[in-house]
Design an enzyme around this catalytic site. Structure first.
Site, short mmCIF file in Angstrom:
data_model
loop_
_atom_site.label_atom_id
_atom_site.label_comp_id
_atom_site.label_asym_id
_atom_site.label_seq_id
_atom_site.Cartn_x
_atom_site.Cartn_y
_atom_site.Cartn_z
N GLU A 44 3.05 3.95 11.92
CA GLU A 44 1.73 4.54 12.23
C GLU A 44 1.78 5.31 13.53
OE1 GLU A 44 -1.90 3.55 11.36
OE2 GLU A 44 -1.50 2.17 9.70
N HIS A 66 -4.42 2.14 9.54
CA HIS A 66 -5.36 3.10 10.15
C HIS A 66 -6.59 3.33 9.27
CE1 HIS A 66 -3.97 7.26 8.37
NE2 HIS A 66 -4.08 6.34 7.45
N GLY A 101 0.85 -1.20 0.00
CA GLY A 101 0.00 0.00 0.00
C GLY A 101 0.88 1.24 0.00
N ASP A 155 8.14 6.66 0.02
CA ASP A 155 8.93 6.16 1.16
C ASP A 155 10.10 5.32 0.66
OD1 ASP A 155 7.23 7.44 2.83
OD2 ASP A 155 6.34 5.66 3.73
N SER A 205 0.75 4.12 7.21
CA SER A 205 -0.60 4.71 7.18
C SER A 205 -1.56 3.86 6.35
CB SER A 205 -0.57 6.14 6.62
OG SER A 205 0.21 6.96 7.43
N GLU A 219 -7.01 5.83 14.59
CA GLU A 219 -5.62 5.81 15.03
C GLU A 219 -5.63 4.97 16.32
OE1 GLU A 219 -3.17 7.17 13.21
OE2 GLU A 219 -4.70 7.77 11.77
C1 SAM Z 1 -3.48 6.25 3.40
S1 SAM Z 1 -2.73 5.65 1.97
C2 SAM Z 1 -1.05 5.48 2.50
C3 SAM Z 1 -0.10 5.46 1.37
C4 SAM Z 1 1.39 5.38 1.73
N1 SAM Z 1 1.72 4.13 2.38
C5 SAM Z 1 1.79 6.56 2.55
O1 SAM Z 1 1.97 6.44 3.74
O2 SAM Z 1 1.91 7.66 2.00
C6 SAM Z 1 -3.30 3.99 1.85
C7 SAM Z 1 -2.84 3.27 0.62
O3 SAM Z 1 -3.43 1.96 0.63
C8 SAM Z 1 -3.74 1.64 -0.71
N2 SAM Z 1 -4.77 0.57 -0.74
C9 SAM Z 1 -6.07 0.66 -0.39
N3 SAM Z 1 -6.68 -0.51 -0.55
C10 SAM Z 1 -5.74 -1.37 -1.00
C11 SAM Z 1 -5.75 -2.75 -1.33
N4 SAM Z 1 -6.86 -3.48 -1.23
N5 SAM Z 1 -4.60 -3.32 -1.74
C12 SAM Z 1 -3.45 -2.59 -1.84
N6 SAM Z 1 -3.38 -1.28 -1.54
C13 SAM Z 1 -4.52 -0.68 -1.12
C14 SAM Z 1 -4.24 2.94 -1.28
O4 SAM Z 1 -4.25 2.93 -2.69
C15 SAM Z 1 -3.25 3.92 -0.67
O5 SAM Z 1 -2.13 4.08 -1.49
#
Ligand code: SAM
Length: 444
Positions: A381, A352, A284, A290, A349, A408
């Site tokens: 987190e 959360h 994700g 990062d 993140s 959180e």
């Molecule tokens: C809040 S963002 C955090 C992104 C990054 N890790 C950061 O801290 O900047 C959550 C991430 O989870 C990804 N995401 C959501 N559902 C997902 C899934 N089912 N499988 C993989 N990634 C997913 C979103 O596309 C997004 O990029």
């Protein structure tokens, strides 16, 4: 109540000696009722400094910190800023606070977003030269009267500086707003966050003030008039998704990062990692910011870095400033983790966004891919402290409540969640207040 009822009239009188004009001071000489006194007391408090007893100490603190603080040092600057902010909160009257919350924040937001859409900040900030409202109106194509009004408010709120009548110059804020990665925060909030937050009071009332626990039936769906979960909504709204991804890539900039020397023991990850092994999988990982930072800061680290996210996000990441050594992979973290035995599965993140049940599914997917005695899970987190929580963290918690029915988490909550997924926390690494911790986990 006892305090209010026992107040004398003199205690409800303004410091300038005038009594209130709301009738609390009866002209016919009758004794005041408790209700009158109470109202007069509240009027008095509403127009007096919020916590006057704290003001002298905070003034001293700001003055002494201000003399020694290096503005280049994150901790020094943040400590001084927090003291100055506490001073403002102590000094301003409840009436002023009410106007700040109720009038200035929404209107500032509206003018900022309009300015972003007009490209105003890029034009204003391209050099140091002050620019007139008329010149900026011509360059942006906005009506000059309209733009002059917007500029006055942006100036009154500290976004830009006035150099003369209807003439302005750039600041750090306006300079940062000239870059899309930063300015996308404003349309992003409008397009996928704020309506959920604004719908929160009505949703909580409807749900009898239960703690939200269903990401498909929370304030987000009410606010955005949709049945979709946040991330399904993102798929249907690519522009909002792209703005969200850009916002993710910058919101934590400039703060200590777990990969900085003195935070987490990064070199401990390098043991037994050959060049072909996977060192880190960013699950994700959005735009890969990062991992790019990691490659920059630890250019000699062994092993491969793999960015995983949903297909649309990976496609956008490939168009951004991703370090060329980073491998990208489309992956839904609710399905089997294709990379087995990585040294570390990293999530920033991500958890959360999800309720405990969903987090367990995500974590169990990693547990099944981990190599005993070798693999770790690194969770970057917030760990909400028992006291003195930071406002950025609590803001995010309320956003999570509104838009994801998630949270959180406190340290106890993290232990319980991670333990329930077949993992154990080996250490929680912290930098400073308001900065996400690194929660290091191994197989239980
Ligand atoms: C809040 S963002 C955090 C992104 C990054 N890790 C950061 O801290 O900047 C959550 C991430 O989870 C990804 N995401 C959501 N559902 C997902 C899934 N089912 N499988 C993989 N990634 C997913 C979103 O596309 C997004 O990029």
């Amino acid at each position: 109540m006892t305090d209010i009822a026992s107040l004398t009239l003199s205690e409800t009188t303004h410091t300038n000696g005038h009594s209130h004009t709301n009738g609390a001071n009866h002209t016919n000489g009758d004794c005041q009722t408790n209700g009158d006194l109470q109202e007069a007391f509240i009027d008095h408090r509403a127009t007096s400094a919020n916590t006057p007893e704290l003001v002298p100490g905070l003034v001293d603190q700001v003055a002494s910190l201000g003399k020694v603080a290096s503005l280049q040092d994150h901790t020094d600057r943040a400590t001084l800023l927090e003291a100055a902010r506490s001073l403002v909160y102590a000094l301003e009257t409840p009436r002023e606070a009410m106007i700040r919350y109720c009038w200035s924040q929404a209107t500032l937001y509206a003018t900022l977003e309009t300015g972003v859409d007009l490209g105003l900040f890029a034009i204003l900030s391209k050099d140091e030269r002050p620019k007139s409202a008329a010149e900026l109106a011509k360059a942006t194509g906005a009506n000059p009267v309209l733009l002059a009004r917007i500029l006055k408010h942006l100036c009154a709120m500290g976004v830009i500086l006035e150099t003369g009548p209807n003439e302005y110059r750039r600041t750090g804020i306006s300079i940062s707003l000239s870059l899309q990665r930063y300015n996308d925060a404003y349309p992003c909030m409008t397009n996928c966050i704020t309506s959920g937050v604004l719908a929160l009071p009505a949703q909580l009332k409807k749900d009898g003030y239960a703690n939200p626990a269903n990401g498909k039936d929370c304030a987000f769906q009410r606010g955005f008039r949709t049945d979709l979960h946040f991330f399904e909504f993102m798929k249907e709204n690519p522009e909002a998704a792209s703005q969200f991804n850009n916002h993710m890539s910058v919101y934590h900039q400039g703060r200590p990062s777990w990969m900085d020397v003195g935070f987490y023991d990064v070199p401990s990850l390098f043991a037994n990692v050959a060049q072909d092994d996977v060192l880190l999988v960013d699950v994700g990982g959005s735009m890969g910011h990062d991992l790019s930072e990691f490659r920059r800061k630890w250019s000699n680290a062994p092993g491969r870095l793999v960015l995983q996210d949903l297909p649309d996000v990976v496609a956008q990441a490939k168009t951004g400033p991703l370090h060329p050594s980073i491998e990208t992979m489309e992956h839904d973290f609710f399905t089997e983790q294709p990379i087995k035995g990585a040294r570390a599965y990293y999530m920033h993140s991500v958890l959360h966004d999800w309720t405990d049940d969903n987090c367990r599914k995500i974590l169990k997917g990693l547990v099944n891919a981990m190599k005993p005695g070798h693999s770790k899970v690194l969770i970057n987190e917030n760990v909400i402290p028992d006291t003195n929580a930071y406002w950025e963290t609590t803001s995010l918690d309320i956003i999570m409540m509104a838009d994801f029915a998630s949270t959180e988490r406190t340290e106890a909550h993290w232990h319980q969640l991670i333990g329930s997924a077949g993992l154990k926390i080996t250490k929680i690494w912290n930098a400073q207040k308001g900065v996400e911790s690194l929660i290091e986990c191994e197989l239980a």
